[in-house]
Design a protein around this motif. Structure first.
Motif, PDB file in Angstrom:
ATOM      1  N   LEU A 133       3.652   3.156 -49.784  1.00  0.00           N
ATOM      2  CA  LEU A 133       2.798   2.608 -50.834  1.00  0.00           C
ATOM      3  C   LEU A 133       1.356   2.550 -50.349  1.00  0.00           C
ATOM      4  O   LEU A 133       1.094   2.511 -49.150  1.00  0.00           O
ATOM      5  N   SER A 134       0.427   2.540 -51.295  1.00  0.00           N
ATOM      6  CA  SER A 134      -0.977   2.398 -50.936  1.00  0.00           C
ATOM      7  C   SER A 134      -1.252   0.953 -50.545  1.00  0.00           C
ATOM      8  O   SER A 134      -0.510   0.031 -50.894  1.00  0.00           O
ATOM      9  N   ARG A 135      -2.353   0.761 -49.842  1.00  0.00           N
ATOM     10  CA  ARG A 135      -2.709  -0.599 -49.422  1.00  0.00           C
ATOM     11  C   ARG A 135      -2.941  -1.495 -50.629  1.00  0.00           C
ATOM     12  O   ARG A 135      -2.574  -2.669 -50.613  1.00  0.00           O
ATOM     13  N   SER A 136      -3.555  -0.938 -51.690  1.00  0.00           N
ATOM     14  CA  SER A 136      -3.815  -1.743 -52.885  1.00  0.00           C
ATOM     15  C   SER A 136      -2.514  -2.171 -53.561  1.00  0.00           C
ATOM     16  O   SER A 136      -2.392  -3.304 -54.033  1.00  0.00           O
ATOM     17  N   ALA A 137      -1.503  -1.271 -53.582  1.00  0.00           N
ATOM     18  CA  ALA A 137      -0.214  -1.620 -54.178  1.00  0.00           C
ATOM     19  C   ALA A 137       0.480  -2.710 -53.368  1.00  0.00           C
ATOM     20  O   ALA A 137       1.063  -3.649 -53.933  1.00  0.00           O
ATOM     21  N   ILE A 138       0.423  -2.595 -52.045  1.00  0.00           N
ATOM     22  CA  ILE A 138       1.028  -3.614 -51.187  1.00  0.00           C
ATOM     23  C   ILE A 138       0.348  -4.956 -51.421  1.00  0.00           C
ATOM     24  O   ILE A 138       1.008  -6.005 -51.503  1.00  0.00           O
ATOM     25  N   SER A 139      -0.988  -4.931 -51.546  1.00  0.00           N
ATOM     26  CA  SER A 139      -1.741  -6.163 -51.774  1.00  0.00           C
ATOM     27  C   SER A 139      -1.322  -6.826 -53.083  1.00  0.00           C
ATOM     28  O   SER A 139      -1.182  -8.053 -53.162  1.00  0.00           O
ATOM     29  N   ILE A 140      -1.082  -6.016 -54.113  1.00  0.00           N
ATOM     30  CA  ILE A 140      -0.642  -6.546 -55.407  1.00  0.00           C
ATOM     31  C   ILE A 140       0.728  -7.201 -55.268  1.00  0.00           C
ATOM     32  O   ILE A 140       0.973  -8.296 -55.788  1.00  0.00           O
ATOM     33  N   TYR A 141       1.638  -6.538 -54.544  1.00  0.00           N
ATOM     34  CA  TYR A 141       2.984  -7.089 -54.350  1.00  0.00           C
ATOM     35  C   TYR A 141       2.922  -8.437 -53.625  1.00  0.00           C
ATOM     36  O   TYR A 141       3.612  -9.395 -54.010  1.00  0.00           O
ATOM     37  N   ILE A 142       2.113  -8.516 -52.567  1.00  0.00           N
ATOM     38  CA  ILE A 142       2.013  -9.765 -51.815  1.00  0.00           C
ATOM     39  C   ILE A 142       1.384 -10.857 -52.671  1.00  0.00           C
ATOM     40  O   ILE A 142       1.820 -12.016 -52.654  1.00  0.00           O
ATOM     41  N   SER A 143       0.371 -10.493 -53.466  1.00  0.00           N
ATOM     42  CA  SER A 143      -0.252 -11.473 -54.367  1.00  0.00           C
ATOM     43  C   SER A 143       0.752 -11.969 -55.399  1.00  0.00           C
ATOM     44  O   SER A 143       0.799 -13.165 -55.719  1.00  0.00           O
ATOM     45  N   ASP A 144       1.579 -11.046 -55.925  1.00  0.00           N
ATOM     46  CA  ASP A 144       2.606 -11.445 -56.892  1.00  0.00           C
ATOM     47  C   ASP A 144       3.605 -12.412 -56.257  1.00  0.00           C
ATOM     48  O   ASP A 144       4.029 -13.385 -56.890  1.00  0.00           O
ATOM     49  N   LEU A 145       3.987 -12.133 -54.999  1.00  0.00           N
ATOM     50  CA  LEU A 145       4.927 -13.016 -54.311  1.00  0.00           C
ATOM     51  C   LEU A 145       4.299 -14.393 -54.105  1.00  0.00           C
ATOM     52  O   LEU A 145       4.970 -15.424 -54.296  1.00  0.00           O
ATOM     53  N   GLU A 146       3.025 -14.421 -53.716  1.00  0.00           N
ATOM     54  CA  GLU A 146       2.342 -15.700 -53.520  1.00  0.00           C
ATOM     55  C   GLU A 146       2.306 -16.507 -54.816  1.00  0.00           C
ATOM     56  O   GLU A 146       2.490 -17.727 -54.818  1.00  0.00           O
TER      57      GLU A 146
END
Length: 301
Positions: A39-52
């Motif tokens: 995954l791209s870094r931006s996609a990973i960042s979105i996933y982590i933000s969603d989890l938070e």
């Protein structure tokens, strides 16, 4: 500030986000997790933000100072490891109720290892089959990055691949070594020319996408890399266009070399030995099927 909330039920989405979070922590950064997750870094960042947001807490800090877990993030990380381990333990305990070895072995193998002369994996799978006909073997042929991700996410029990980078959460067992060389086809201009470095550097080359992680000799930096492939068939396809030179394992290229359709180029310089490993997850519970397979390989987890 995130709104505090209680997690009432763990959904499939929560599991997906938690697996992404585990991969980021084990890689040590969002950037390090890109190749693992695909995954791209931006996609990973979105996933982590969603989890938070779903958990109502900040899990990690990321910025110029680097990646680090918050106290809450450390708690969630340890709980997520226990969650994944509990699922594996459940499967193990259920399988252990049978007197006959039963279950599945999910194994990921880098493409085109079947042509290697010593068929260690095939022999171990044969011993597993002879031990019990109640074991289902699921083989996934893939590239190192995808195998690593599948191991970390629990989709695979064992992987067979080169050790490209050190990944937290995986245990590596030495298996064997593989020698690779730079090849051209019989209709390529280099085929009938003397091996000269200046001629080689002028030719378009194709390398595996993970070549940057293979600690290639400095001489390889001088190649004109015009194409990449995530598997060996892709490299061979381009070499056989007669327009590219390519980096291939010697055992794999021998089918064309023996017929005079390929030859190694300056093998005394453009040659590399890669160590292959059996990879398993450090956190996974001992599973009977996996144990039997590792024992057939002469290994223990």
């Amino acid at each position: 500030m995130l709104n505090q909330r209680k997690l009432r039920q763990v959904s499939n989405l929560d599991l997906k986000l938690l697996k992404t979070f585990l991969a980021v922590v084990q890689a040590g950064s969002f950037t390090g997790a890109e190749s693992i997750l695909g995954l791209s870094r931006s996609a990973i960042s979105i996933y982590i933000s969603d989890l938070e947001k779903r958990l109502g807490m900040k899990l990690c800090s990321r910025g110029r100072a680097g990646f680090s877990l918050t106290l809450e993030g450390q708690t969630v990380y340890e709980a997520a490891l226990r969650l994944m381990s509990a699922a594996e333990q459940f499967q193990e305990e259920v399988n252990n109720t049978y007197s006959v070895l039963k279950g599945e072995l999910n194994i990921g193998i880098i493409d085109n290892l079947v042509s290697i002369p010593h068929r260690t994996i095939s022999q171990a799978l044969a011993k597993l089959k002879q031990t019990s006909s109640e074991v289902k073997v699921n083989i996934r042929m893939s590239n190192p990055a995808d195998i690593t991700l599948a191991l970390l996410e629990g989709e695979l029990d064992v992987g067979v691949m080169p050790s490209l980078t050190s990944i937290d959460g995986l245990k590596l067992h030495p298996l064997y070594s593989e020698t690779s060389s730079l090849y051209c086809s019989e209709q390529h201009p280099l085929f009938n020319q003397p091996d000269k470095l200046e001629n080689i550097q002028q030719c378009s080359a194709v390398l595996p996408v993970y070549a940057e992680q293979m600690n290639l000799p400095q001489l390889f930096d001088n190649l004109d890399v015009a194409a990449t492939s995530n598997n060996r068939d892709g490299v061979a396809f381009l070499v056989l266009t007669h327009e590219y030179i390519g980096f291939l394992p010697d055992h794999y290229a021998s089918r064309w070399v023996d017929k005079g359709e390929m030859r190694a180029i300056l093998p005394e310089k453009f040659s590399l030995t890669t160590d292959f490993y059996i990879a398993t997850r450090q956190a996974q519970r001992n599973r009977r099927v996996l144990d039997v397979f590792l024992q057939a390989l002469g290994m223990t987890d």
